[in-house]
Design a protein around this motif. Structure first.
Motif, PDB file in Angstrom:
ATOM      1  N   LEU A   1       0.834  -1.201   0.000  1.00 56.02           N
ATOM      2  CA  LEU A   1       0.000   0.000   0.000  1.00 56.02           C
ATOM      3  C   LEU A   1       0.870   1.253   0.000  1.00 56.02           C
ATOM      4  O   LEU A   1       0.612   2.204  -0.755  1.00 56.02           O
ATOM      5  N   ALA A   2       1.928   1.260   0.804  1.00 54.05           N
ATOM      6  CA  ALA A   2       2.818   2.417   0.858  1.00 54.05           C
ATOM      7  C   ALA A   2       3.567   2.595  -0.463  1.00 54.05           C
ATOM      8  O   ALA A   2       3.746   3.728  -0.931  1.00 54.05           O
ATOM      9  N   GLN A   3       3.984   1.495  -1.082  1.00 52.59           N
ATOM     10  CA  GLN A   3       4.667   1.595  -2.372  1.00 52.59           C
ATOM     11  C   GLN A   3       3.736   2.159  -3.444  1.00 52.59           C
ATOM     12  O   GLN A   3       4.128   3.018  -4.238  1.00 52.59           O
ATOM     13  N   THR A   4       2.514   1.683  -3.461  1.00 57.42           N
ATOM     14  CA  THR A   4       1.537   2.163  -4.439  1.00 57.42           C
ATOM     15  C   THR A   4       1.249   3.648  -4.245  1.00 57.42           C
ATOM     16  O   THR A   4       1.203   4.420  -5.216  1.00 57.42           O
ATOM     17  N   ALA A   5       1.074   4.062  -2.999  1.00 62.34           N
ATOM     18  CA  ALA A   5       0.801   5.472  -2.719  1.00 62.34           C
ATOM     19  C   ALA A   5       2.003   6.339  -3.099  1.00 62.34           C
ATOM     20  O   ALA A   5       1.837   7.416  -3.686  1.00 62.34           O
ATOM     21  N   GLY A   6       3.210   5.877  -2.791  1.00 64.22           N
ATOM     22  CA  GLY A   6       4.410   6.649  -3.118  1.00 64.22           C
ATOM     23  C   GLY A   6       4.628   6.792  -4.607  1.00 64.22           C
ATOM     24  O   GLY A   6       4.941   7.876  -5.102  1.00 64.22           O
ATOM     25  N   ILE A   7       4.444   5.703  -5.333  1.00 63.31           N
ATOM     26  CA  ILE A   7       4.616   5.751  -6.791  1.00 63.31           C
ATOM     27  C   ILE A   7       3.531   6.620  -7.424  1.00 63.31           C
ATOM     28  O   ILE A   7       3.812   7.419  -8.322  1.00 63.31           O
ATOM     29  N   SER A   8       2.314   6.500  -6.946  1.00 59.35           N
ATOM     30  CA  SER A   8       1.221   7.325  -7.477  1.00 59.35           C
ATOM     31  C   SER A   8       1.500   8.806  -7.247  1.00 59.35           C
ATOM     32  O   SER A   8       1.289   9.639  -8.134  1.00 59.35           O
ATOM     33  N   PHE A   9       1.965   9.140  -6.065  1.00 63.54           N
ATOM     34  CA  PHE A   9       2.282  10.529  -5.755  1.00 63.54           C
ATOM     35  C   PHE A   9       3.414  11.036  -6.643  1.00 63.54           C
ATOM     36  O   PHE A   9       3.345  12.137  -7.199  1.00 63.54           O
ATOM     37  N   GLY A  10       4.464  10.233  -6.791  1.00 66.92           N
ATOM     38  CA  GLY A  10       5.596  10.631  -7.622  1.00 66.92           C
ATOM     39  C   GLY A  10       5.226  10.833  -9.083  1.00 66.92           C
ATOM     40  O   GLY A  10       5.643  11.816  -9.711  1.00 66.92           O
ATOM     41  N   VAL A  11       4.428   9.924  -9.626  1.00 71.40           N
ATOM     42  CA  VAL A  11       4.010  10.039 -11.024  1.00 71.40           C
ATOM     43  C   VAL A  11       3.098  11.253 -11.203  1.00 71.40           C
ATOM     44  O   VAL A  11       3.207  11.988 -12.201  1.00 71.40           O
ATOM     45  N   THR A  12       2.232  11.498 -10.232  1.00 73.43           N
ATOM     46  CA  THR A  12       1.346  12.665 -10.313  1.00 73.43           C
ATOM     47  C   THR A  12       2.148  13.960 -10.321  1.00 73.43           C
ATOM     48  O   THR A  12       1.896  14.857 -11.139  1.00 73.43           O
ATOM     49  N   VAL A  13       3.129  14.068  -9.440  1.00 73.06           N
ATOM     50  CA  VAL A  13       3.965  15.273  -9.390  1.00 73.06           C
ATOM     51  C   VAL A  13       4.746  15.424 -10.702  1.00 73.06           C
ATOM     52  O   VAL A  13       4.859  16.527 -11.237  1.00 73.06           O
ATOM     53  N   ALA A  14       5.247  14.323 -11.232  1.00 70.63           N
ATOM     54  CA  ALA A  14       6.009  14.383 -12.486  1.00 70.63           C
ATOM     55  C   ALA A  14       5.134  14.833 -13.655  1.00 70.63           C
ATOM     56  O   ALA A  14       5.551  15.677 -14.459  1.00 70.63           O
ATOM     57  N   VAL A  15       3.923  14.299 -13.755  1.00 65.91           N
ATOM     58  CA  VAL A  15       3.033  14.678 -14.858  1.00 65.91           C
ATOM     59  C   VAL A  15       2.633  16.147 -14.742  1.00 65.91           C
ATOM     60  O   VAL A  15       2.615  16.879 -15.746  1.00 65.91           O
ATOM     61  N   VAL A  16       2.350  16.604 -13.540  1.00 63.79           N
ATOM     62  CA  VAL A  16       1.996  18.020 -13.350  1.00 63.79           C
ATOM     63  C   VAL A  16       3.185  18.918 -13.688  1.00 63.79           C
ATOM     64  O   VAL A  16       3.021  19.969 -14.317  1.00 63.79           O
ATOM     65  N   ALA A  17       4.392  18.512 -13.307  1.00 65.98           N
ATOM     66  CA  ALA A  17       5.581  19.309 -13.616  1.00 65.98           C
ATOM     67  C   ALA A  17       5.828  19.376 -15.121  1.00 65.98           C
ATOM     68  O   ALA A  17       6.153  20.443 -15.658  1.00 65.98           O
ATOM     69  N   VAL A  18       5.667  18.262 -15.816  1.00 67.56           N
ATOM     70  CA  VAL A  18       5.860  18.251 -17.272  1.00 67.56           C
ATOM     71  C   VAL A  18       4.798  19.110 -17.958  1.00 67.56           C
ATOM     72  O   VAL A  18       5.092  19.858 -18.893  1.00 67.56           O
ATOM     73  N   PHE A  19       3.557  19.038 -17.482  1.00 66.02           N
ATOM     74  CA  PHE A  19       2.494  19.877 -18.046  1.00 66.02           C
ATOM     75  C   PHE A  19       2.806  21.357 -17.808  1.00 66.02           C
ATOM     76  O   PHE A  19       2.626  22.191 -18.703  1.00 66.02           O
ATOM     77  N   ALA A  20       3.295  21.675 -16.615  1.00 66.75           N
ATOM     78  CA  ALA A  20       3.652  23.063 -16.315  1.00 66.75           C
ATOM     79  C   ALA A  20       4.795  23.541 -17.209  1.00 66.75           C
ATOM     80  O   ALA A  20       4.800  24.701 -17.638  1.00 66.75           O
ATOM     81  N   LEU A  21       5.753  22.662 -17.510  1.00 64.30           N
ATOM     82  CA  LEU A  21       6.823  23.033 -18.438  1.00 64.30           C
ATOM     83  C   LEU A  21       6.273  23.309 -19.835  1.00 64.30           C
ATOM     84  O   LEU A  21       6.748  24.216 -20.529  1.00 64.30           O
TER      85      LEU A  21
END
Length: 84
Positions: free
Chosen positions: A10-30
């Motif tokens: 559960l912690a791995q899934t939450a961490g990966i989901s959070f990381g991917v979400t931040v990465a996608v938002v950062a790429v969209f912002a770029l």
């Protein structure tokens, strides 16, 4: 019947989901940043446009690449959800 939660998974899934979400938002912002800088360059009349709309073509290509990466991440997520 006993319910056992795998906290590590559960912690791995939450961490990966959070990381991917931040990465996608950062790429969209770029991508948005590249578009706004292109418009600013077109507004000031900088040379090296090569397009009828003005601005720098490299920034437009970069913005489209960022948006394509975001779209690919969304489609991949939908495929994972819909997979049997």
């Amino acid at each position: 019947m006993s319910l056992h939660i795998k906290w590590n998974a559960l912690a791995q899934t939450a961490g990966i989901s959070f990381g991917v979400t931040v990465a996608v938002v950062a790429v969209f912002a770029l991508g948005i940043l590249a578009l706004s800088r292109r418009e600013a360059a077109a507004g000031t009349g900088e040379a090296g446009t090569g397009t009828a709309g003005g601005g720098k073509p490299a920034l437009l290509v970069g913005a489209y690449a960022c948006f394509a990466v975001c779209a690919a991440a969304v489609v991949y997520g939908l495929v994972l959800i819909a997979a049997p």
